[in-house]
Write a protein that holds these residues in place. Structure first.
Motif, PDB file in Angstrom:
ATOM      1  N   ILE A  61       3.555  -4.226  -2.990  1.00  0.00           N
ATOM      2  CA  ILE A  61       3.333  -3.148  -2.019  1.00  0.00           C
ATOM      3  C   ILE A  61       4.580  -2.255  -1.935  1.00  0.00           C
ATOM      4  N   GLU A  62       5.757  -2.885  -2.007  1.00  0.00           N
ATOM      5  CA  GLU A  62       7.005  -2.139  -1.878  1.00  0.00           C
ATOM      6  C   GLU A  62       7.169  -1.124  -3.017  1.00  0.00           C
ATOM      7  N   ILE A  63       6.875  -1.583  -4.248  1.00  0.00           N
ATOM      8  CA  ILE A  63       7.023  -0.667  -5.389  1.00  0.00           C
ATOM      9  C   ILE A  63       5.941   0.413  -5.354  1.00  0.00           C
ATOM     10  N   LYS A  64       4.742   0.057  -4.893  1.00  0.00           N
ATOM     11  CA  LYS A  64       3.685   1.071  -4.759  1.00  0.00           C
ATOM     12  C   LYS A  64       4.078   2.134  -3.721  1.00  0.00           C
ATOM     13  N   THR A  65       4.741   1.692  -2.675  1.00  0.00           N
ATOM     14  CA  THR A  65       5.212   2.658  -1.668  1.00  0.00           C
ATOM     15  C   THR A  65       6.266   3.580  -2.269  1.00  0.00           C
ATOM     16  N   LYS A  66       7.117   2.994  -3.110  1.00  0.00           N
ATOM     17  CA  LYS A  66       8.119   3.825  -3.792  1.00  0.00           C
ATOM     18  C   LYS A  66       7.441   4.798  -4.762  1.00  0.00           C
ATOM     19  N   LYS A  67       6.359   4.339  -5.372  1.00  0.00           N
ATOM     20  CA  LYS A  67       5.608   5.236  -6.252  1.00  0.00           C
ATOM     21  C   LYS A  67       5.079   6.426  -5.454  1.00  0.00           C
ATOM     22  N   GLU A  75       5.282  16.418  -6.416  1.00  0.00           N
ATOM     23  CA  GLU A  75       4.210  17.274  -5.885  1.00  0.00           C
ATOM     24  C   GLU A  75       2.858  16.971  -6.523  1.00  0.00           C
ATOM     25  N   ASP A  76       2.653  15.703  -6.843  1.00  0.00           N
ATOM     26  CA  ASP A  76       1.364  15.262  -7.385  1.00  0.00           C
ATOM     27  C   ASP A  76       0.530  14.754  -6.202  1.00  0.00           C
ATOM     28  N   TYR A  77      -0.073  15.682  -5.477  1.00  0.00           N
ATOM     29  CA  TYR A  77      -0.718  15.330  -4.213  1.00  0.00           C
ATOM     30  C   TYR A  77      -2.066  14.635  -4.393  1.00  0.00           C
ATOM     31  N   ASN A  78      -2.731  14.868  -5.515  1.00  0.00           N
ATOM     32  CA  ASN A  78      -4.011  14.177  -5.751  1.00  0.00           C
ATOM     33  C   ASN A  78      -3.792  12.674  -5.910  1.00  0.00           C
ATOM     34  N   GLN A  79      -2.835  12.319  -6.768  1.00  0.00           N
ATOM     35  CA  GLN A  79      -2.521  10.894  -6.949  1.00  0.00           C
ATOM     36  C   GLN A  79      -1.970  10.288  -5.662  1.00  0.00           C
ATOM     37  N   ALA A  80      -1.158  11.086  -4.944  1.00  0.00           N
ATOM     38  CA  ALA A  80      -0.572  10.603  -3.692  1.00  0.00           C
ATOM     39  C   ALA A  80      -1.674  10.283  -2.683  1.00  0.00           C
ATOM     40  N   LYS A  81      -2.668  11.157  -2.601  1.00  0.00           N
ATOM     41  CA  LYS A  81      -3.780  10.940  -1.660  1.00  0.00           C
ATOM     42  C   LYS A  81      -4.514   9.643  -1.985  1.00  0.00           C
ATOM     43  N   ASN A  82      -4.779   9.416  -3.268  1.00  0.00           N
ATOM     44  CA  ASN A  82      -5.488   8.190  -3.686  1.00  0.00           C
ATOM     45  C   ASN A  82      -4.672   6.944  -3.341  1.00  0.00           C
ATOM     46  N   LEU A  83      -3.355   7.032  -3.543  1.00  0.00           N
ATOM     47  CA  LEU A  83      -2.490   5.889  -3.274  1.00  0.00           C
ATOM     48  C   LEU A  83      -2.389   5.618  -1.764  1.00  0.00           C
ATOM     49  N   ILE A  84      -2.366   6.681  -0.975  1.00  0.00           N
ATOM     50  CA  ILE A  84      -2.362   6.518   0.496  1.00  0.00           C
ATOM     51  C   ILE A  84      -3.611   5.769   0.933  1.00  0.00           C
ATOM     52  N   THR A  85      -4.754   6.165   0.382  1.00  0.00           N
ATOM     53  CA  THR A  85      -6.030   5.501   0.715  1.00  0.00           C
ATOM     54  C   THR A  85      -5.979   4.028   0.344  1.00  0.00           C
ATOM     55  N   GLU A  86      -5.406   3.746  -0.840  1.00  0.00           N
ATOM     56  CA  GLU A  86      -5.323   2.359  -1.318  1.00  0.00           C
ATOM     57  C   GLU A  86      -4.421   1.506  -0.426  1.00  0.00           C
ATOM     58  N   LEU A  87      -3.300   2.079   0.038  1.00  0.00           N
ATOM     59  CA  LEU A  87      -2.293   1.299   0.773  1.00  0.00           C
ATOM     60  C   LEU A  87      -2.532   1.249   2.286  1.00  0.00           C
ATOM     61  N   LYS A  88      -3.375   2.117   2.774  1.00  0.00           N
ATOM     62  CA  LYS A  88      -3.513   2.294   4.221  1.00  0.00           C
ATOM     63  C   LYS A  88      -3.808   0.993   4.969  1.00  0.00           C
ATOM     64  N   ALA A  89      -4.721   0.217   4.457  1.00  0.00           N
ATOM     65  CA  ALA A  89      -5.149  -1.001   5.164  1.00  0.00           C
ATOM     66  C   ALA A  89      -4.003  -1.997   5.334  1.00  0.00           C
ATOM     67  N   SER A  90      -3.103  -2.062   4.366  1.00  0.00           N
ATOM     68  CA  SER A  90      -2.062  -3.102   4.401  1.00  0.00           C
ATOM     69  C   SER A  90      -0.688  -2.593   4.816  1.00  0.00           C
ATOM     70  N   CYS A  91      -0.528  -1.263   4.974  1.00  0.00           N
ATOM     71  CA  CYS A  91       0.838  -0.729   5.155  1.00  0.00           C
ATOM     72  C   CYS A  91       1.065   0.017   6.469  1.00  0.00           C
ATOM     73  N   MET A  92       0.144  -0.088   7.402  1.00  0.00           N
ATOM     74  CA  MET A  92       0.312   0.675   8.637  1.00  0.00           C
ATOM     75  C   MET A  92       1.450   0.153   9.519  1.00  0.00           C
ATOM     76  N   GLU A  93       2.022  -0.999   9.140  1.00  0.00           N
ATOM     77  CA  GLU A  93       3.197  -1.514   9.857  1.00  0.00           C
ATOM     78  C   GLU A  93       4.471  -1.300   9.049  1.00  0.00           C
ATOM     79  N   SER A  94       4.371  -0.445   8.020  1.00  0.00           N
ATOM     80  CA  SER A  94       5.536  -0.162   7.165  1.00  0.00           C
ATOM     81  C   SER A  94       6.082   1.228   7.488  1.00  0.00           C
ATOM     82  N   THR A  95       7.335   1.293   7.920  1.00  0.00           N
ATOM     83  CA  THR A  95       7.959   2.591   8.238  1.00  0.00           C
ATOM     84  C   THR A  95       7.991   3.486   7.008  1.00  0.00           C
ATOM     85  N   ASP A  96       8.351   2.900   5.856  1.00  0.00           N
ATOM     86  CA  ASP A  96       8.435   3.697   4.631  1.00  0.00           C
ATOM     87  C   ASP A  96       7.092   4.343   4.298  1.00  0.00           C
TER      88      ASP A  96
END
Length: 456
Positions: A61-67, A75-96
């Motif tokens: 999860i940490e390296i994915k957040t760094k990604k 400025e690759d916002y399409n990939q960023a959006k997909n990754l946010i969706t993927e990480l949202k469930a498990s990372c809402m307690e992560s400041t980063d």
């Protein structure tokens, strides 16, 4: 700083890439490597480190957040959006992660959503200084300095040495026109942190902007007592003395500044301006010459030399330096006007045409540009070209002067009927100019006599 640039993990990673090898790094080491490249601004290597890290630790999860951070920098916002969706469930307690989400929405021009994510991150009680600054910046983007001020103050509470928050707090006070509150806040801050260079600079700048120059000097003096090598502060202090009309004191301050500077051209230029104000032309000229020794391309000092030589009666030198300055700054229309005047003054009418043509092209709505341009063309005897110019000019400006000039051109070209028509138009627009124009253009004088004799 040396340790930063000699990062051993990054060195090992780069060796691995260069030698086409594969080493093992744990997730913490890879995070450090990615952070190093992000802070360095080397996003290409940061991306390589992320991709390699996910190859070794595909579920980290940490390296994915760094990604996600790297994608936002790229400025690759399409990939960023997909990754946010993927990480949202498990990372809402992560400041980063929450900060990345805030950056995502901020970059897409949605400051309110960015603020929401920062507020969620604040609940985790980490990075409070950074998050309050982030929120404040977003409120600035929303045009809400009141809310921004509140969060810049909170950022300062979290880190009293945060110069960015302090500077922006004062900007917000200024935007809100809360000047009494601003100086009260600053005085309280200085009571707690009397050696803050930023606070004393803000104190000086605040009073300078309020035209309270004596108090501004006091602030700048305190700062210089803390750090006598703050070069820019000398300039601000000297500006206070200039505003007070104490040019001698300003020169003293600029002279102190010279001892600390590497590039002295602008300071010598400022000293020259002070001497000019004091009517000490020789000293002014000497300072402008020193400025040009430091920077031979410094056109501001060149043009000032031109003014000084003109005042001293050295018109040849005045023209030379005006020409040099204008060559270095061709699009400065004030310089073109001055050069045209000096050419005309020295009888070099043909040379002035280039300057006047530039003025007409860039400022067609200024009547006097056309008037001067046409006048010089007539002085050179090119009446056909003058007619062409004046016809263009009269389409933009219905001014009597242009029609008087036009009539003069037509009479010179033996087109008397057109000359009379232009003269009639000029007299309709402003008959009061007729006497002066008769002195300038003898053909008009003759025609005016005919008009008067017909009336009798």
């Amino acid at each position: 700083m040396e340790e930063f640039f000699e990062n051993e993990l990054a060195k090992k990673f780069e060796e691995m890439i260069e030698n086409n090898e594969e080493f093992y790094f744990d997730t913490e080491e890879l995070e450090d490597i990615i952070i190093y490249y992000l802070e360095l601004g080397d996003f290409s290597y940061a991306e390589m480190a992320v991709n390699f890290g996910l190859k070794l630790h595909p579920n980290s999860i940490e390296i994915k957040t760094k990604k996600l951070e790297v994608l936002l920098e790229l400025e690759d916002y399409n990939q960023a959006k997909n990754l946010i969706t993927e990480l949202k469930a498990s990372c809402m307690e992560s400041t980063d992660f929450l900060v990345c989400c805030a950056k995502y929405y901020s970059n897409l021009g949605n400051p309110r959503r960015a603020i929401e994510y920062c507020q969620k991150a604040l609940e985790l009680e980490e990075e409070e200084n950074f998050l309050h600054n982030f929120i404040a910046d977003e409120f600035v983007n929303l045009g809400d300095p009141f809310s921004a001020l509140k969060h810049y103050k909170e950022a300062l509470k979290a880190d009293p040495n945060d110069d960015y928050a302090l500077e922006n707090t004062m900007i917000c006070f200024s935007d809100l026109k809360k000047y009494d509150e601003a100086i009260g806040f600053l005085n309280e801050y200085l009571d707690d942190f009397p050696f803050s260079e930023t606070a004393w600079f803000e104190y000086g700048q605040f009073h300078f902007n309020r035209k309270n120059y004596e108090e501004a000097i006091r602030g700048f003096d305190y700062l210089l007592a803390i750090n006598s090598s703050s070069v820019g502060v000398y300039s601000n202090k000297a500006a206070c003395y200039e505003a007070l009309g104490n040019f001698s004191k300003a020169i003293d301050v600029y002279s102190e500044m010279l001892e600390l500077e590497y590039t002295k051209a602008f300071t010598y230029y400022k000293i020259g301006l002070c001497y000019k104000e004091m009517k000490q032309l020789v000293n002014a000229l000497s300072s402008f010459q020193k400025s040009l020794i430091e920077d031979p391309q410094f056109y501001l000092a060149m043009m000032e030399q031109s003014y000084i030589y003109e005042e001293m009666g050295g018109m040849k030198e005045a023209l030379h330096f005006a020409k040099e300055a204008t060559n270095l700054n061709e699009n400065n229309l004030d310089y073109q006007k001055r050069l045209a005047f000096l050419y005309i003054d020295s009888g070099k009418f043909e040379e002035s045409l280039y300057c006047l043509k530039k003025l007409v092209d860039h400022e067609p709505n200024r009547f006097y540009n056309w008037y001067a341009y046409a006048e010089v063309i007539m002085l050179l005897g090119d009446y056909e070209d003058a007619v062409t110019t004046l016809l263009k000019a009269t389409r933009k400006h219905k001014r009597a002067e242009l029609y008087y000039q036009l009539s003069n051109c037509y009479y010179h070209l033996r087109e008397d009927e057109k000359g009379r028509e232009a003269l009639r138009k000029a007299l309709e627009l402003d008959p009061g100019l007729a006497e002066d124009m008769q002195q300038k253009y003898p053909y008009i004088k003759d025609e005016m006599k005919k008009v008067k004799s017909k009336k009798k």
